[in-house]
Design a protein around this motif. Sequence first.
Motif, PDB file in Angstrom:
ATOM      1  N   GLU A  70       0.838  -1.197   0.000  1.00  0.00           N
ATOM      2  CA  GLU A  70       0.000   0.000   0.000  1.00  0.00           C
ATOM      3  C   GLU A  70       0.872   1.245   0.000  1.00  0.00           C
ATOM      4  N   VAL A  71       0.301   2.348  -0.442  1.00  0.00           N
ATOM      5  CA  VAL A  71       0.907   3.667  -0.293  1.00  0.00           C
ATOM      6  C   VAL A  71      -0.170   4.564   0.307  1.00  0.00           C
ATOM      7  N   LEU A  72       0.093   5.095   1.521  1.00  0.00           N
ATOM      8  CA  LEU A  72      -0.904   5.863   2.255  1.00  0.00           C
ATOM      9  C   LEU A  72      -0.330   7.191   2.721  1.00  0.00           C
ATOM     10  N   PHE A  73      -1.103   8.245   2.553  1.00  0.00           N
ATOM     11  CA  PHE A  73      -0.812   9.514   3.221  1.00  0.00           C
ATOM     12  C   PHE A  73      -1.513   9.470   4.571  1.00  0.00           C
ATOM     13  N   THR A 122       4.295   3.119   3.635  1.00  0.00           N
ATOM     14  CA  THR A 122       4.344   2.065   2.625  1.00  0.00           C
ATOM     15  C   THR A 122       4.357   0.692   3.296  1.00  0.00           C
ATOM     16  N   PRO A 123       3.202   0.222   3.772  1.00  0.00           N
ATOM     17  CA  PRO A 123       3.154  -1.114   4.362  1.00  0.00           C
ATOM     18  C   PRO A 123       3.223  -2.209   3.299  1.00  0.00           C
ATOM     19  N   LEU A 124       3.823  -3.327   3.656  1.00  0.00           N
ATOM     20  CA  LEU A 124       3.848  -4.530   2.827  1.00  0.00           C
ATOM     21  C   LEU A 124       3.302  -5.658   3.686  1.00  0.00           C
ATOM     22  N   LEU A 125       2.063  -6.081   3.401  1.00  0.00           N
ATOM     23  CA  LEU A 125       1.322  -6.954   4.301  1.00  0.00           C
ATOM     24  C   LEU A 125       1.120  -8.340   3.698  1.00  0.00           C
ATOM     25  N   GLY A 170       7.644   4.402   6.892  1.00  0.00           N
ATOM     26  CA  GLY A 170       7.015   5.703   6.712  1.00  0.00           C
ATOM     27  C   GLY A 170       8.057   6.786   6.482  1.00  0.00           C
ATOM     28  N   PHE A 171       7.707   7.725   5.615  1.00  0.00           N
ATOM     29  CA  PHE A 171       8.591   8.843   5.295  1.00  0.00           C
ATOM     30  C   PHE A 171       7.912  10.138   5.737  1.00  0.00           C
ATOM     31  N   ASN A 172       8.530  10.826   6.695  1.00  0.00           N
ATOM     32  CA  ASN A 172       7.943  12.046   7.244  1.00  0.00           C
ATOM     33  C   ASN A 172       8.031  13.187   6.233  1.00  0.00           C
ATOM     34  N   VAL A 173       6.882  13.755   5.874  1.00  0.00           N
ATOM     35  CA  VAL A 173       6.838  14.836   4.888  1.00  0.00           C
ATOM     36  C   VAL A 173       6.442  16.168   5.509  1.00  0.00           C
ATOM     37  N   ASN A 226      13.295  12.310  13.199  1.00  0.00           N
ATOM     38  CA  ASN A 226      13.752  11.381  12.172  1.00  0.00           C
ATOM     39  C   ASN A 226      12.820  11.426  10.965  1.00  0.00           C
ATOM     40  N   THR A 227      13.377  11.268   9.781  1.00  0.00           N
ATOM     41  CA  THR A 227      12.580  11.341   8.560  1.00  0.00           C
ATOM     42  C   THR A 227      12.020   9.992   8.138  1.00  0.00           C
ATOM     43  N   VAL A 228      12.540   8.888   8.704  1.00  0.00           N
ATOM     44  CA  VAL A 228      12.070   7.546   8.369  1.00  0.00           C
ATOM     45  C   VAL A 228      11.561   6.867   9.625  1.00  0.00           C
ATOM     46  N   ASP A 229      10.407   6.232   9.518  1.00  0.00           N
ATOM     47  CA  ASP A 229       9.777   5.564  10.657  1.00  0.00           C
ATOM     48  C   ASP A 229       9.467   4.122  10.277  1.00  0.00           C
TER      49      ASP A 229
END
Length: 211
Positions: A78-81, A100-103, A121-124, A154-157
């Motif tokens: 998935e790609v989610l805001f 960006t989950p991969l389930l 997750g990428f912090n925007v 952090n920018t990546v979670d």
Amino acid sequence: MKKLAALAFIAMLFITARAQEVKFGIKTGLNLSHITTTTHNTPDEDPSTIDPAGQLFSMHLGGYINWELNDYFGLQPEVLFSMQGEREEDILLKFNYINTPLLLTFSPLSNFSMMAGPQIGFNVYRGMAMMAGDDIISGSDMDEALAASGMKANTVDLSAALGIQYLAAGHLLLGARYTVGLTPIFSATEEGASISGGRNMVLQVSVGYQF
């Protein structure tokens, strides 16, 4: 972490090349999020804590691909805001992510699935504000406030997700999911200092349409 994400993507392509069926969907819904207690450990001073124990109602939206590997198992990237953070009395903390989950999905019954997997997750966007009721009375730069305390965002979670979903009438998607942060959303900038806690916790309730 970038190498891990690349390997996961390559593995996904290899596995899904033999998928039985591929379907696409869109989804949106509500978030109920909070951040666990953050402890800032420094070599020369007693640890300091940030303990905003409130929760924030917000939203998410995006799309997904569902690959059926066989009658029971599948993959759903998935790609989610996603708007996350928390509110504690008159302080609002906001973090917006592209998640960006991969389930891995397991379907013991027709149209019903359980799912679990990693999420990057990428912090925007990030910000903080003082509130009076539902009104924002002042805003401030979160990066400046954190820097003054010897911290940075952090920018990546990295999180772990666990959820369920049901496909009604062949197209209407109903789902619920809980994601648990595996890495802190803050890091220390001072030499010898460290951060513990400060992780995203998010409950999501979604509705969507599968084509």
